[in-house]
Structure formats: C-alpha cells, structure tokens
Design a protein around this motif. Structure first.
Motif, PDB file in Angstrom:
ATOM      1  N   HIS A 157      -0.940   6.133   2.923  1.00 23.32           N
ATOM      2  CA  HIS A 157       0.284   6.849   2.579  1.00 23.32           C
ATOM      3  C   HIS A 157       0.911   6.246   1.317  1.00 23.32           C
ATOM      4  O   HIS A 157       1.393   6.973   0.440  1.00 23.32           O
ATOM      5  CB  HIS A 157       1.265   6.791   3.736  1.00 23.32           C
ATOM      6  N   ASN A 158       0.863   4.918   1.206  1.00 21.73           N
ATOM      7  CA  ASN A 158       1.395   4.253   0.009  1.00 21.73           C
ATOM      8  C   ASN A 158       0.555   4.562  -1.221  1.00 21.73           C
ATOM      9  O   ASN A 158       1.084   4.632  -2.336  1.00 21.73           O
ATOM     10  CB  ASN A 158       1.471   2.748   0.242  1.00 21.73           C
ATOM     11  N   GLU A 160      -1.045   7.461  -1.670  1.00 20.02           N
ATOM     12  CA  GLU A 160      -0.686   8.847  -1.993  1.00 20.02           C
ATOM     13  C   GLU A 160       0.644   8.924  -2.737  1.00 20.02           C
ATOM     14  O   GLU A 160       0.821   9.747  -3.639  1.00 20.02           O
ATOM     15  CB  GLU A 160      -0.598   9.676  -0.709  1.00 20.02           C
ATOM     16  N   ARG A 161       1.562   8.046  -2.384  1.00 21.16           N
ATOM     17  CA  ARG A 161       2.883   8.058  -3.032  1.00 21.16           C
ATOM     18  C   ARG A 161       2.903   7.268  -4.337  1.00 21.16           C
ATOM     19  O   ARG A 161       3.931   7.214  -5.007  1.00 21.16           O
ATOM     20  CB  ARG A 161       3.932   7.496  -2.078  1.00 21.16           C
ATOM     21  N   GLY A 162       1.775   6.619  -4.655  1.00 17.94           N
ATOM     22  CA  GLY A 162       1.683   5.884  -5.909  1.00 17.94           C
ATOM     23  C   GLY A 162       2.252   4.483  -5.850  1.00 17.94           C
ATOM     24  O   GLY A 162       2.421   3.828  -6.887  1.00 17.94           O
ATOM     25  N   TYR A 163       2.537   3.980  -4.629  1.00 20.45           N
ATOM     26  CA  TYR A 163       3.074   2.630  -4.497  1.00 20.45           C
ATOM     27  C   TYR A 163       2.015   1.571  -4.761  1.00 20.45           C
ATOM     28  O   TYR A 163       2.328   0.488  -5.270  1.00 20.45           O
ATOM     29  CB  TYR A 163       3.675   2.435  -3.109  1.00 20.45           C
ATOM     30  N   ASN A 165      -2.404   1.246  -5.977  1.00 21.48           N
ATOM     31  CA  ASN A 165      -3.517   2.038  -6.493  1.00 21.48           C
ATOM     32  C   ASN A 165      -4.742   1.941  -5.581  1.00 21.48           C
ATOM     33  O   ASN A 165      -4.833   1.078  -4.720  1.00 21.48           O
ATOM     34  CB  ASN A 165      -3.867   1.615  -7.932  1.00 21.48           C
ATOM     35  N   ASP A 205       4.167  -4.541   2.011  1.00 30.71           N
ATOM     36  CA  ASP A 205       4.256  -3.102   1.769  1.00 30.71           C
ATOM     37  C   ASP A 205       3.500  -2.258   2.790  1.00 30.71           C
ATOM     38  O   ASP A 205       3.855  -1.104   3.026  1.00 30.71           O
ATOM     39  CB  ASP A 205       3.713  -2.760   0.372  1.00 30.71           C
ATOM     40  N   ASN A 206       2.463  -2.829   3.379  1.00 32.44           N
ATOM     41  CA  ASN A 206       1.552  -2.024   4.193  1.00 32.44           C
ATOM     42  C   ASN A 206       1.568  -2.395   5.677  1.00 32.44           C
ATOM     43  O   ASN A 206       0.604  -2.129   6.399  1.00 32.44           O
ATOM     44  CB  ASN A 206       0.126  -2.162   3.651  1.00 32.44           C
TER      45      ASN A 206
END
Length: 232
Positions: A157-158, A160-163, A165, A205-206
């Motif tokens: 999901h991160n 896909e949102r560009g958070y 690469n 972040d994940n």
C-alpha cells in the motif's frame, strides 16, 4: 535498549552473566541505559555488518568489550582487533554462564547470523533479526527477541501511494521477516516453555506495533513487548 534502523542494542542478563546483542548505538547511550553499570558485560554478540547493528564496534572495543561475530562480518566491516572473537555457524561457544550457537540468517550481507543463547540457569533465548526466513525450528525456548519488521500488504500500500519505491520494497522482502512469516515460524516451534517475546526491528513505515503485538499474543498466548520504546 534500542531497536530499529536507527540503531540496535539489547541487554540480557541471567543473574550471573550480562551480554549485549549488537553495537549499533553509541557506547555512552549504552552506559546511560544501564545506569553506567557496564562492568558486568562479558560479551557483545553481533549479527552482521550493517551500521544499525555494528556502527560503534570500534568504540565498544576501545572500552574493553569483547565482540563476537562471523569472519564474514569482520572482514566486510574491515575490523581487526584482539578483542574480536570469530565465530562459525553451528559451533558452540561459551561466555560466562551462557552457551551460545550462531546459525545462518537470510540477509543481503556476507555472513549474517542469529543466535540461540542458553543459560545454565534454565533460560533459553532466541535472538533472530534481519532475516526474511528462519530455516530452523526450536524446542524449549523461554524468551525470544524476534524481528517482525513489516506487514506485506501495508508495505505494498505504501508503494502504491509512493511512500517507498519498488526497489526498496523488494530489498525489504528479501532481507527482513514479515508478520505472516513470523507467525508461521512461531506456529512451527514448540512454545510450551515460552514466557515472553520481544518484537524487535519494526519498520517505522511498514508496521503497526499494536496490531503486531495483538496478533503475536493470539498465536503464542504469552506476554509480548515491543522493543525500542514503541510498546504504547
């Protein structure tokens, strides 16, 4: 004491022998965390060459600490010191009242390892970090320091949102244990003597610390602690 990509160091003590696991934080921070009582530390176990685990090795050595690591880690980091003890996979060594064996980790470095640490006082500790898979299954573990780095779906999901690469996500998947694989590992082990799990090296972040804690508690039925001051 400290856990995560900014630096790792953990302290264990069976009442007779004290050890540090990793030296990825400044020695003065270790001293502060231990109320400046570092004279009892008899060894420092290091898993691999990445800076968040070994950055302050020279400082630890200069302070008189004995470091234990594989030849691959030592050479990859360019270390040479008489207080460095070279260890091999599956060969038992002793530090005080602890009997220790290193086993291979699945990480993107030269010769990474995790550790099985057994005290003559009855404690049996698994320290497994920076590995996307644990190939062995264990019996009689009483305590675990176990990496649960990320949730795969959250990481995608991160992406896909560009958070983050794709390249970083692929590297993480091939070098760090995710929640699903951690749960599969735990279900395959004998947990009959397990008392406590410390979840280490969570991604900032994940991962979702409290969700990870809840799911691991559901699987194991024991106390679960999020390391590095994230247990809130």
């Amino acid at each position: 004491m400290a856990s995560g990509s900014s630096g790792n160091c953990y302290h264990i003590d069976d009442g007779s022998t004290a050890l540090l696991l990793e030296c990825g934080v400044k020695y003065k921070d270790v001293q502060k965390a231990l109320n400046y009582n570092t004279t009892d530390i008899q060894g420092v176990l290091v898993t691999h060459e990445h800076n968040d685990h070994i950055k302050y090795a020279k400082e630890f050595l200069e302070r008189g600490q004995e470091l234990y690591m594989t030849k691959g880690t030592k050479e990859a980091k360019g270390l040479d010191h008489f207080r460095i003890n070279t260890i091999k996979y599956k060969e038992v060594f002793k530090i005080g009242t602890f009997k220790i064996v290193a086993f291979e980790s699945m990480h993107d470095v030269e010769e990474p390892c995790s550790f099985l640490i057994e005290s003559k006082h009855g404690h049996k500790i698994l320290f497994a970090t920076d590995t996307y898979y644990i190939k062995y299954r264990f019996n009689g573990i009483t305590h675990m320091l176990l990496e649960v780095n990320h949730d795969y779906e959250l990481m995608m999901h991160n992406v896909e949102r560009g958070y983050i690469n794709n390249a970083l996500a692929r590297r993480i998947m091939k070098s760090h244990l995710n929640l699903d694989n951690a749960i599969k590992f735990l279900k395959a082990c004998d947990l009959s003597k397990l008392q406590e799990i410390h979840l280490i090296h969570l991604s900032s972040d994940n991962s979702k610390a409290q969700e990870f804690k809840r799911k691991i508690q559901e699987v194991t039925g024991v106390k679960v602690i999020i390391a590095g001051g994230k247990d809130k």
